[in-house]
Design an enzyme around this catalytic site. Structure first.
Site, short mmCIF file in Angstrom:
data_model
loop_
_atom_site.label_atom_id
_atom_site.label_comp_id
_atom_site.label_asym_id
_atom_site.label_seq_id
_atom_site.Cartn_x
_atom_site.Cartn_y
_atom_site.Cartn_z
N LYS A 13 45.83 15.13 -32.22
CA LYS A 13 45.94 16.44 -32.89
C LYS A 13 44.60 16.81 -33.55
CE LYS A 13 49.33 15.05 -35.62
NZ LYS A 13 49.54 13.68 -35.14
N ARG A 88 56.28 19.31 -40.10
CA ARG A 88 56.62 17.95 -39.72
C ARG A 88 58.09 17.63 -39.92
NH1 ARG A 88 51.61 15.07 -40.11
NH2 ARG A 88 51.87 12.88 -39.69
N ARG A 127 40.79 3.08 -34.17
CA ARG A 127 40.13 4.27 -34.72
C ARG A 127 38.95 3.91 -35.61
NH1 ARG A 127 43.53 9.16 -36.68
NH2 ARG A 127 44.82 7.58 -37.66
N ARG A 131 41.52 4.00 -42.38
CA ARG A 131 42.69 4.65 -42.98
C ARG A 131 43.72 3.61 -43.40
NH1 ARG A 131 44.64 10.03 -39.79
NH2 ARG A 131 46.67 9.23 -40.46
N ARG A 142 55.11 4.84 -39.06
CA ARG A 142 54.78 6.25 -38.78
C ARG A 142 55.44 6.73 -37.49
NH1 ARG A 142 48.67 5.47 -38.81
NH2 ARG A 142 48.46 7.64 -38.17
P1 AP5 Z 1 43.40 11.75 -33.57
O1 AP5 Z 1 42.83 12.98 -32.98
O2 AP5 Z 1 42.93 11.32 -34.89
O3 AP5 Z 1 45.00 11.84 -33.51
P2 AP5 Z 1 46.04 12.49 -34.52
O4 AP5 Z 1 47.16 13.00 -33.70
O5 AP5 Z 1 45.32 13.45 -35.40
O6 AP5 Z 1 46.49 11.18 -35.28
P3 AP5 Z 1 46.74 10.94 -36.84
O7 AP5 Z 1 46.77 9.48 -37.03
O8 AP5 Z 1 45.79 11.74 -37.67
O9 AP5 Z 1 48.18 11.56 -36.97
P4 AP5 Z 1 49.21 11.43 -38.10
O10 AP5 Z 1 50.17 12.48 -37.76
O11 AP5 Z 1 49.74 10.06 -38.25
O12 AP5 Z 1 48.35 11.67 -39.43
P5 AP5 Z 1 48.15 12.91 -40.43
O13 AP5 Z 1 46.78 12.83 -40.92
O14 AP5 Z 1 48.63 14.16 -39.84
O15 AP5 Z 1 43.18 10.56 -32.52
C1 AP5 Z 1 43.52 9.23 -32.87
C2 AP5 Z 1 42.41 8.27 -32.39
O16 AP5 Z 1 42.35 8.30 -30.97
C3 AP5 Z 1 41.01 8.67 -32.87
O17 AP5 Z 1 40.25 7.52 -33.09
C4 AP5 Z 1 40.45 9.47 -31.70
O18 AP5 Z 1 39.05 9.38 -31.62
C5 AP5 Z 1 41.10 8.77 -30.52
N1 AP5 Z 1 41.36 9.67 -29.39
C6 AP5 Z 1 41.79 10.95 -29.43
N2 AP5 Z 1 41.96 11.46 -28.21
C7 AP5 Z 1 41.65 10.46 -27.35
C8 AP5 Z 1 41.64 10.37 -25.93
N3 AP5 Z 1 41.97 11.38 -25.13
N4 AP5 Z 1 41.29 9.19 -25.37
C9 AP5 Z 1 40.92 8.12 -26.15
N5 AP5 Z 1 40.91 8.16 -27.50
C10 AP5 Z 1 41.28 9.30 -28.09
O19 AP5 Z 1 49.14 12.52 -41.60
C11 AP5 Z 1 48.91 11.39 -42.40
C12 AP5 Z 1 49.99 11.27 -43.45
O20 AP5 Z 1 49.92 12.39 -44.34
C13 AP5 Z 1 51.44 11.27 -42.96
O21 AP5 Z 1 51.87 9.99 -42.55
C14 AP5 Z 1 52.18 11.77 -44.18
O22 AP5 Z 1 52.31 10.74 -45.12
C15 AP5 Z 1 51.22 12.80 -44.75
N6 AP5 Z 1 51.48 14.15 -44.23
C16 AP5 Z 1 50.61 14.93 -43.53
N7 AP5 Z 1 51.17 16.10 -43.20
C17 AP5 Z 1 52.43 16.07 -43.70
C18 AP5 Z 1 53.51 16.98 -43.67
N8 AP5 Z 1 53.42 18.16 -43.04
N9 AP5 Z 1 54.67 16.61 -44.27
C19 AP5 Z 1 54.78 15.43 -44.90
N10 AP5 Z 1 53.79 14.51 -44.98
C20 AP5 Z 1 52.63 14.83 -44.37
MG MG Z 2 44.92 13.52 -37.46
#
Ligand code: AP5
Ligand code: MG
Length: 186
Positions: A13, A88, A127, A131, A142
């Protein structure tokens, strides 16, 4: 243009939202990133959400909804944005709809990225951003939280007709091209 990018942890994402935002000259809004910044800065919000994020659980709906509402009200968001990590839960999706309705706005597309669990886990374990929620145990939590609380959001947007399913495997560039082709032509 207003877009939502959706998918499980590690779906790409953040990676794709950044590219899409640059491509269209719109803002990338990541709720997870906003929370991590608040934690790093030691703000009241940061203190409130730290343990929840460390555990891989979800921040309460109202906290997230208020933060998003306040953020998109800022003038910079007028040109459009891509939201990553929100909504979410179905409750957040309903609240977002109400918020947009009050603003006389709507979402152009909901991009749902999908990839198998083993691919997601491998990406998160390698990654290397330090984190707190990227440990094997927290990744498992997660993914469970995603399946139980977040996946139902897909059905909500399928009904709304703006749903675009995109294969999230392959190279970053391949996925980016798939996203561009899936977007509504203006
Ligand atoms: P990346 O692009 O970072 O993936 P992502 O989908 O953004 O993964 P996240 O870990 O950020 O998602 P998440 O939903 O767990 O975390 P968020 O920050 O939203 O890619 C991942 C890795 O793969 C990177 O190293 C990248 O380089 C690599 N990669 C990407 N594409 C690739 C490819 N094609 N091939 C190879 N490698 C690749 O949320 C974190 C926390 O915040 C949640 O757990 C929750 O506690 C809280 N939170 C956030 N939003 C809310 C909400 N709306 N409601 C409640 N709690 C929330
Ligand atoms: Mg992310």
């Amino acid at each position: 243009m207003r877009l939502i990018i959706f998918g499980p942890p590690g779906a790409g994402k953040g990676t794709q939202a950044k590219m899409v935002a640059e491509h269209f000259g719109i803002i990338h809004l990541s709720t997870g990133k906003m929370f991590r910044e608040a934690i790093n800065q030691g703000t009241e919000l940061g203190n409130l959400v730290q343990s929840i994020i460390d555990e891989g659980q979800l921040v309460p709906d109202q906290t997230v909804v208020d933060m998003v509402e306040e953020t998109i009200a800022s003038e910079d968001y007028g040109k459009g944005y891509i939201i990553d990590g929100f909504p979410r839960t179905v409750e957040q999706a309903v609240a977002f709809d109400n918020m947009l309705e009050r603003r006389n706005e709507s979402v152009d597309a909901f991009i749902s990225l999908h990839a198998p669990d083993d691919v997601l886990i491998q990406r998160l374990l390698t990654r290397g951003e330090g984190r707190s929620d990227d440990t094997e145990e927290k990744i498992k939590t997660r993914l469970e939280v995603y399946k139980k609380e977040t996946a139902p959001v897909m059905e909500y947007y399928q009904q709304a007709g703006m749903f675009r399913s995109v294969d999230g495997t392959g190279t970053v560039e391949e996925i980016f091209q798939r996203i561009l082709s899936a977007l509504p032509k203006k």
